[in-house]
Enzyme design. Structure first.
Site, PDB file in Angstrom:
ATOM      1  N   CYS A 156       0.785  -1.364  -0.072  1.00 11.82           N
ATOM      2  CA  CYS A 156       0.102  -0.069   0.046  1.00 11.82           C
ATOM      3  C   CYS A 156       0.963   0.978   0.039  1.00 11.82           C
ATOM      4  O   CYS A 156       0.579   2.356  -0.703  1.00 11.82           O
ATOM      5  CB  CYS A 156      -0.746   0.033   1.250  1.00 11.82           C
ATOM      6  SG  CYS A 156      -2.162   1.446   1.419  1.00 11.82           S
ATOM      7  N   CYS A 191      -5.420  -2.803   7.765  1.00  9.22           N
ATOM      8  CA  CYS A 191      -6.550  -1.782   8.182  1.00  9.22           C
ATOM      9  C   CYS A 191      -7.981  -2.402   7.499  1.00  9.22           C
ATOM     10  O   CYS A 191      -8.936  -2.510   8.197  1.00  9.22           O
ATOM     11  CB  CYS A 191      -6.405  -0.359   7.117  1.00  9.22           C
ATOM     12  SG  CYS A 191      -6.219  -0.787   5.515  1.00  9.22           S
TER      13      CYS A 191
END
Length: 409
Positions: free
Chosen positions: A107, A222
């Site tokens: 990410c 997340c």
């Protein structure tokens, strides 16, 4: 035009305390600050929630509360489709292939310090700031940003900066940032780099009256806020019964999916009978083709060599380290350490070699057997650090492809 070393900075507001304090620090320094929230969760692929958390999770609402409190603009960027494709799909694919990926590394490279930085620069911002616990050093820098905005090509392919460990060693996030490209990190700002522990961040937030000062910490991944990686993978890949095989080739148990196991794991094996020697068994590896989990005693997992590649992400010019123009050569191990887990203990290598492989320059690290390094898995990120005058800096990162437990040169 910048004046008095002030800049136009876009800050990623996640709804948590770290990004809120980072924003407040930049604002207090006089910078022109705007916020953005990354909408990563899509209605078609909702994230699982902690069943017993006792509180609803609405990160966007919290980010808006912080932005309103600080009096800044908040943009909402819908990156769900991109995040699903680039991060979540690759995460599942890696586990399906028997690898152990770190989605935060992916990410940071392709989303936060890839797409986000490129878009922010197009929209006229000088830097992108986040609440990561890491430090950036630039020559002559006073405060959070350098005196001059980095210009493309000003220092060749490698901007004149260093990514350093954060001052809070227990929260240091330089490891997950190491896969980002140097040009993107040169446009980053990490206002919490000097914070020595998370309690200090919370105390600062409370002193400022920031509304999320008491918000609990999130999980590392997340999109797994309940922390159930195995459950998530089972939902994506499906159960698939297979054997657990020991070092002698004997079937000692069964499982419902080899993708749920990683090197060094002991929990969840459920081997029905103890081994004849009485020693516990750990995952030594998996074979996704045959859906087999291999186990062995802990000493059999000791790694003496790590291979990573096929591409090495350099954050410094490799020729400045004495390597050839193509990056080949041997590094002096003095002052070098490696890390292969986000919160793992740094390890001193015996030798570090850059060699030509099938896909480019590959990194080979030799380790001392006496160090007893275990739990190294293909797919993990290998980060190489070097002691330097400004601090312990990241010099390179690559993805682990294989390990060796035999003798090395």
């Amino acid at each position: 035009m910048r004046r008095n070393n002030l800049a136009k900075i876009l800050v990623g507001l996640s709804g948590g305390v770290d990004s809120a304090v980072a924003t407040a620090r930049l604002q207090a320094a006089g910078h022109e600050v705007s916020g953005f929230f990354m909408q990563l969760e899509s209605p078609s692929r909702p994230w699982s929630r902690p069943v017993a958390s006792g509180e609803p999770v609405d990160a966007l609402a919290d980010a808006r509360r912080v932005a309103d409190f600080l009096g800044i603009e908040l943009q909402v960027w819908d990156l769900a489709e991109r995040f699903n494709r680039v991060v979540m799909d690759s995460f599942v694919r890696a586990y399906r292939e028997g690898l152990t990926p770190n989605p935060c590394v992916h990410c940071n490279r392709f989303i936060k310090f890839g797409y986000v930085v490129e878009r922010a620069l197009r929209e006229g911002f000088d830097y992108v700031a986040t609440g990561h616990y890491a430090r950036l050093w630039r020559p002559g820098q006073a405060g959070l940003i350098p005196a001059e905005v980095p210009q493309p090509g000003a220092h060749g392919a490698f901007p004149d900066f260093a990514l350093l460990r954060g001052s809070a060693m227990g929260k240091d996030q330089s490891y997950v940032l190491a896969g980002a490209r140097a040009a993107a990190l040169a446009r980053a700002v990490f206002p919490l780099g000097d914070v020595t522990d998370k309690a200090a961040t919370r105390a600062e937030a409370q002193a400022l009256g920031i509304p999320v000062a008491g918000k609990r910490d999130s999980f590392d991944i997340c999109f797994l806020p309940d922390g159930d990686t195995r459950g998530f993978l089972r939902g994506c890949i499906g159960a698939a019964p297979g054997p657990i095989v020991d070092e002698d080739g004997a079937v000692v148990g069964s499982h419902d999916g080899a993708f749920q196991y990683t090197v060094g794991q002991r929990r969840g094996l459920h081997i029905p009978r103890p081994h004849a020697d009485g020693a516990p068994r750990y995952v030594q590896g998996t074979d996704p083709e045959t859906n087999t989990v291999f186990v062995a005693p802990r000493q059999a997992l000791t790694v003496t060599e790590i291979h990573a590649g096929p591409a090495v992400n350099w954050l410094v010019d490799p020729t400045s380290l004495g390597l050839g123009a193509t990056g080949e050569g041997e590094l002096d191990p003095a002052g070098l350490t490696i890390q292969f887990r986000a919160h793992g203990k740094p390890v001193t290598p015996q030798g570090v070699y850059l060699e030509t492989g099938d896909g480019g320059i590959e990194l080979r690290v030799a380790l001392q057997p006496a160090d007893g390094v275990t739990g190294v898995a293909p797919g993990q990120s290998l980060v190489l650090y070097q002691d330097s005058p400004p601090g312990n800096r990241v010099i390179a990162q690559a993805t682990i492809t294989a390990t060796d437990s035999g003798p090395h040169l």
